[in-house]
Write a protein that holds these residues in place. Sequence first.
Motif, PDB file in Angstrom:
ATOM      1  N   GLY A  74       8.149   1.974   5.561  1.00  0.00           N
ATOM      2  CA  GLY A  74       8.426   0.546   5.653  1.00  0.00           C
ATOM      3  C   GLY A  74       7.663  -0.333   4.672  1.00  0.00           C
ATOM      4  N   GLY A  75       6.781   0.248   3.869  1.00  0.00           N
ATOM      5  CA  GLY A  75       5.957  -0.548   2.962  1.00  0.00           C
ATOM      6  C   GLY A  75       6.737  -1.378   1.966  1.00  0.00           C
ATOM      7  N   THR A  76       7.736  -0.783   1.342  1.00  0.00           N
ATOM      8  CA  THR A  76       8.511  -1.499   0.336  1.00  0.00           C
ATOM      9  C   THR A  76       9.347  -2.604   0.974  1.00  0.00           C
ATOM     10  N   LEU A  77       9.993  -2.310   2.088  1.00  0.00           N
ATOM     11  CA  LEU A  77      10.786  -3.342   2.758  1.00  0.00           C
ATOM     12  C   LEU A  77       9.900  -4.508   3.209  1.00  0.00           C
ATOM     13  N   CYS A  78       8.728  -4.199   3.729  1.00  0.00           N
ATOM     14  CA  CYS A  78       7.813  -5.270   4.162  1.00  0.00           C
ATOM     15  C   CYS A  78       7.398  -6.144   2.985  1.00  0.00           C
ATOM     16  N   ALA A  79       7.106  -5.521   1.852  1.00  0.00           N
ATOM     17  CA  ALA A  79       6.739  -6.290   0.664  1.00  0.00           C
ATOM     18  C   ALA A  79       7.901  -7.181   0.227  1.00  0.00           C
ATOM     19  N   ALA A  80       9.119  -6.658   0.274  1.00  0.00           N
ATOM     20  CA  ALA A  80      10.292  -7.447  -0.092  1.00  0.00           C
ATOM     21  C   ALA A  80      10.467  -8.639   0.846  1.00  0.00           C
ATOM     22  N   ILE A  81      10.282  -8.417   2.129  1.00  0.00           N
ATOM     23  CA  ILE A  81      10.391  -9.507   3.108  1.00  0.00           C
ATOM     24  C   ILE A  81       9.358 -10.585   2.803  1.00  0.00           C
ATOM     25  N   ARG A  82       8.108 -10.181   2.600  1.00  0.00           N
ATOM     26  CA  ARG A  82       7.049 -11.160   2.305  1.00  0.00           C
ATOM     27  C   ARG A  82       7.350 -11.951   1.034  1.00  0.00           C
ATOM     28  N   VAL A  89       0.834  -1.198   0.000  1.00  0.00           N
ATOM     29  CA  VAL A  89       0.000   0.000   0.000  1.00  0.00           C
ATOM     30  C   VAL A  89       0.870   1.249   0.000  1.00  0.00           C
ATOM     31  N   LEU A  90       0.491   2.178  -0.859  1.00  0.00           N
ATOM     32  CA  LEU A  90       1.104   3.502  -0.895  1.00  0.00           C
ATOM     33  C   LEU A  90       0.145   4.496  -0.259  1.00  0.00           C
ATOM     34  N   GLU A  91       0.575   5.735  -0.154  1.00  0.00           N
ATOM     35  CA  GLU A  91      -0.292   6.765   0.415  1.00  0.00           C
ATOM     36  C   GLU A  91      -1.602   6.865  -0.365  1.00  0.00           C
ATOM     37  N   TYR A  92      -1.511   6.762  -1.690  1.00  0.00           N
ATOM     38  CA  TYR A  92      -2.708   6.838  -2.549  1.00  0.00           C
ATOM     39  C   TYR A  92      -2.685   5.677  -3.525  1.00  0.00           C
ATOM     40  N   GLY A  93      -3.102   4.508  -3.096  1.00  0.00           N
ATOM     41  CA  GLY A  93      -3.161   3.352  -3.983  1.00  0.00           C
ATOM     42  C   GLY A  93      -2.215   2.253  -3.561  1.00  0.00           C
ATOM     43  N   THR A  94      -1.868   1.418  -4.533  1.00  0.00           N
ATOM     44  CA  THR A  94      -0.973   0.296  -4.273  1.00  0.00           C
ATOM     45  C   THR A  94       0.117   0.248  -5.333  1.00  0.00           C
ATOM     46  N   ASP A  95       1.160  -0.494  -5.037  1.00  0.00           N
ATOM     47  CA  ASP A  95       2.228  -0.760  -5.983  1.00  0.00           C
ATOM     48  C   ASP A  95       2.649  -2.198  -5.757  1.00  0.00           C
ATOM     49  N   ARG A  96       3.654  -2.644  -6.496  1.00  0.00           N
ATOM     50  CA  ARG A  96       4.152  -3.996  -6.276  1.00  0.00           C
ATOM     51  C   ARG A  96       5.606  -4.097  -6.683  1.00  0.00           C
TER      52      ARG A  96
END
Length: 182
Positions: free
Chosen positions: A135-143, A104-111
């Motif tokens: 922390g959103g990008t790091l969390c996505a990378a961890i997952r 999740v980004l401030e306005y929407g999502t990314d991947r």
Amino acid sequence: MSASREGDPRVKRIASAIRVVPDFPKPGILFQDITTLLLDHKAFQDSIDIFVERFKDKNITVVAGIEARGFIFGPPIALAIGAKFVPMRKPRKLPGEVIFEEYVLEYGTDRIEMHVGAVEAGDRALVVDDLIATGGTLCAAIRLLERAGAAVIECACIIEIPELKGREKLGGKPLCIIVETE
């Protein structure tokens, strides 16, 4: 964990090489620009050395660099510690079969995406980026890495913006940083 060891002149050199750009990319943001760090070969080398010292004996088998600035710091760390480098890219940048994780980004999502088979079950991963904010990008990378079977040992960033509390979202994963913003 902050790498800002008291008395280590490298940390001060690294911090002073980072340019802060007010109101970029929008009003109210103080952008932490690492391109000026890259222009200072000694500060750049110091940042790589600090990370290599920390990770050389942790049996890391894969360094995952997040696009785009994780591509700058990740490969020299991977080479120095004897690990493979895996790029974690924005959508539709990698040819071939990929797996992805949305965030999740401030306005929407990314991947972010990585190649299928780039990481194997049992790999011990280090995730590298230039900065942790929310922390959103790091969390996505961890997952993403964990879904592929890797054990994420730690994350490493040059800069942390503590007031955005990104570290708290890492699920207890250790975070090595060199510079904290004020």
